[in-house]
Design a protein around this motif. Sequence first.
Motif, PDB file in Angstrom:
ATOM      1  N   VAL A 116      34.617  36.085  26.419  1.00 25.49           N
ATOM      2  CA  VAL A 116      33.842  34.766  26.718  1.00 25.49           C
ATOM      3  C   VAL A 116      33.720  33.867  25.153  1.00 25.49           C
ATOM      4  N   LYS A 117      33.371  32.661  25.642  1.00 26.04           N
ATOM      5  CA  LYS A 117      32.841  31.671  24.538  1.00 26.04           C
ATOM      6  C   LYS A 117      31.532  31.382  24.840  1.00 26.04           C
ATOM      7  N   LEU A 118      30.535  31.786  23.881  1.00 25.42           N
ATOM      8  CA  LEU A 118      28.960  31.415  24.078  1.00 25.42           C
ATOM      9  C   LEU A 118      28.773  30.488  23.189  1.00 25.42           C
ATOM     10  N   GLU A 119      28.240  29.195  23.713  1.00 23.07           N
ATOM     11  CA  GLU A 119      27.824  28.170  23.132  1.00 23.07           C
ATOM     12  C   GLU A 119      26.259  27.735  23.560  1.00 23.07           C
ATOM     13  N   ARG A 120      25.936  26.884  22.605  1.00 24.49           N
ATOM     14  CA  ARG A 120      24.587  26.256  22.793  1.00 24.49           C
ATOM     15  C   ARG A 120      24.338  24.978  23.699  1.00 24.49           C
ATOM     16  N   TYR A 121      23.605  24.999  24.580  1.00 24.63           N
ATOM     17  CA  TYR A 121      23.742  23.603  25.314  1.00 24.63           C
ATOM     18  C   TYR A 121      22.262  22.867  25.355  1.00 24.63           C
ATOM     19  N   GLN A 122      22.058  21.835  25.871  1.00 20.14           N
ATOM     20  CA  GLN A 122      20.635  21.239  25.772  1.00 20.14           C
ATOM     21  C   GLN A 122      20.906  20.442  27.387  1.00 20.14           C
ATOM     22  N   HIS A 123      19.798  20.767  28.027  1.00 21.28           N
ATOM     23  CA  HIS A 123      19.524  20.162  29.322  1.00 21.28           C
ATOM     24  C   HIS A 123      18.241  19.398  29.452  1.00 21.28           C
ATOM     25  N   HIS A 124      18.385  18.153  30.183  1.00 20.36           N
ATOM     26  CA  HIS A 124      17.234  17.581  30.305  1.00 20.36           C
ATOM     27  C   HIS A 124      15.708  18.047  30.813  1.00 20.36           C
ATOM     28  N   ARG A 132      27.842  29.658  28.872  1.00 18.79           N
ATOM     29  CA  ARG A 132      29.183  30.128  28.645  1.00 18.79           C
ATOM     30  C   ARG A 132      29.883  29.185  30.121  1.00 18.79           C
ATOM     31  N   THR A 133      31.254  29.185  30.144  1.00 14.53           N
ATOM     32  CA  THR A 133      32.050  28.635  31.227  1.00 14.53           C
ATOM     33  C   THR A 133      33.053  29.653  31.399  1.00 14.53           C
ATOM     34  N   GLY A 134      33.737  29.572  32.568  1.00 15.54           N
ATOM     35  CA  GLY A 134      34.861  30.477  33.049  1.00 15.54           C
ATOM     36  C   GLY A 134      34.485  31.860  33.550  1.00 15.54           C
ATOM     37  N   MET A 135      35.136  32.867  33.532  1.00 18.84           N
ATOM     38  CA  MET A 135      35.051  34.091  33.923  1.00 18.84           C
ATOM     39  C   MET A 135      34.546  35.128  32.790  1.00 18.84           C
ATOM     40  N   ILE A 136      34.034  36.128  33.207  1.00 20.93           N
ATOM     41  CA  ILE A 136      34.068  37.344  32.228  1.00 20.93           C
ATOM     42  C   ILE A 136      35.151  38.399  32.338  1.00 20.93           C
ATOM     43  N   SER A 137      35.607  38.853  31.305  1.00 22.27           N
ATOM     44  CA  SER A 137      36.849  39.724  31.607  1.00 22.27           C
ATOM     45  C   SER A 137      36.445  41.233  31.482  1.00 22.27           C
ATOM     46  N   VAL A 138      36.612  42.505  32.244  1.00 24.31           N
ATOM     47  CA  VAL A 138      36.428  43.716  31.700  1.00 24.31           C
ATOM     48  C   VAL A 138      37.855  44.380  31.702  1.00 24.31           C
TER      49      VAL A 138
END
Length: 519
Positions: A116-124, A132-138
Amino acid sequence: MVTKHALPGSERKVEQGATVIGQCDPAEQIEVIVILRRQQQAQFDALMKRIEAGDPSVKPLSREALAKDYGAAPEDIAKVHTFAAAHGLTVAREDPAARSVVLSGTIAQFQSAFEVKLERYQHHSAGQFRGRTGMISVPDDLHGVVEAVLGLDNRPQARPHFRIRPPFVAARAQQVSFTPPQLASLYQFPQGDGSGQCVGIIELGGGYNTSDLKTYFSNLGVSEPKVTSVGVDQGGNHPSGDPNGPDGEVTLDIEIVGAIVPGAAIAVYFTQNSDAGFLDAVSRAVHDTTNKPSVISISWGAPESVWTSQSMQAFNSLLQSAAALGVTICAASGDSGSSDGSGGGDQVDFPASSPYVLACGGTHLSASGSSITHEVVWNDGEQGGASGGGVSTAFPVPAWQQGLSATSTGGASKPLSGRGVPDVAGDASPMTGYSVLIDGTETVVGGTSAVAPLWAALITRINAAKGQPAGFVNAKLYKASGVCRDITQGNNGSFAAAKGWDACTGLGSPNGGKVAAAL
């Protein structure tokens, strides 16, 4: 070559109104909860069918028996240990009963482990969070073993369902307020103080001041209950001093339960507001072998659409465990009417929409002396809030709601296409709300947040009188006729009150004595 599999239901989309503001620090340490499959799932499903049918011969499982027969298999836990070691992660905690393994490591290690790719978000409104977006893989050997991976993102998941009465409301009908003992008496709760029982309360932030509780119970002339705070995942009792924030929720829940069942112990489980935190706090309460709550009150939730299906399914599976243990869970159905504040069409609130909780909606109550004179659906208009209710799109119609219909505000009646919400109701309008003391200030509060602890306190009195838990109560309440005061006036937006069950107030508000007889 290791084959990776997408984890079903783990897809995350960018939340409306959220923007990426940067990368996460790869060296930051985080904890992630891995939820594993249940042993003997088929046998457990058969047991649940009997519980859902209200089979009186089913006795609650002990917490030990649930862990042994229906917890996570030792070999499944071992596979997670191997996976963790391969990715440099450490196992922080494991709980076979809760089927959870908590892994600790850096953002970089988790990104690589679960692709996964983890990013920092800002929300009003939600502020900053890790997303993160998309799926998690195992990998292959965890495929089918892992049911959910929670905590990679920590976006705020739920909101409290309480409303403080506005200080000035022009040209409104007279405003009244009730103390919790007055409501217990109006709703004809059976006598008792809940001795020998423990009520669990789930909180996703905020805290309570012991001085508030002391003053409040002493002013009511009620003995002060024993309140224990249980910290989950770095959570704890941290009052902010702002009665309009989560403190309002925490204090309201404790004061309602404590005023009606002062003899019961109260355990308050504090955690962070994320799907991982929420699930873990409820899990800690359900599987708590120290405090052993027989009733749990949840006043937080969010529209079904904002949950990933992996977190909703993992949560629902946990609520099934509670039903098997004989733990009753009361959840607020929401304060934003039939839309649940989703901004788009009709939605119901989760966890109230789980078939394994008693979903609690709201009414507007008028009384004279010791009797109720008038009770309608709580709907104080656009700004004022209304009883959450409607039809789930995530859960099918449960056995005990077969054959029921939801009546729309236009008068048309349609058979339920999914789980109907709520099951029951109680006073929730801030105009006829609850007198409480929050952060040193006397105030009047409403919201379905008040109804969950009200019903939790009723069931606690019933459990104490019976000397055993009522457990999963839905089937019994729907089977018995006339245990609730039928609310037939008002609407919550798209749905209208009607004779019998409706999608605003469920079966109605409690007649405590009749509820006790039915359970």
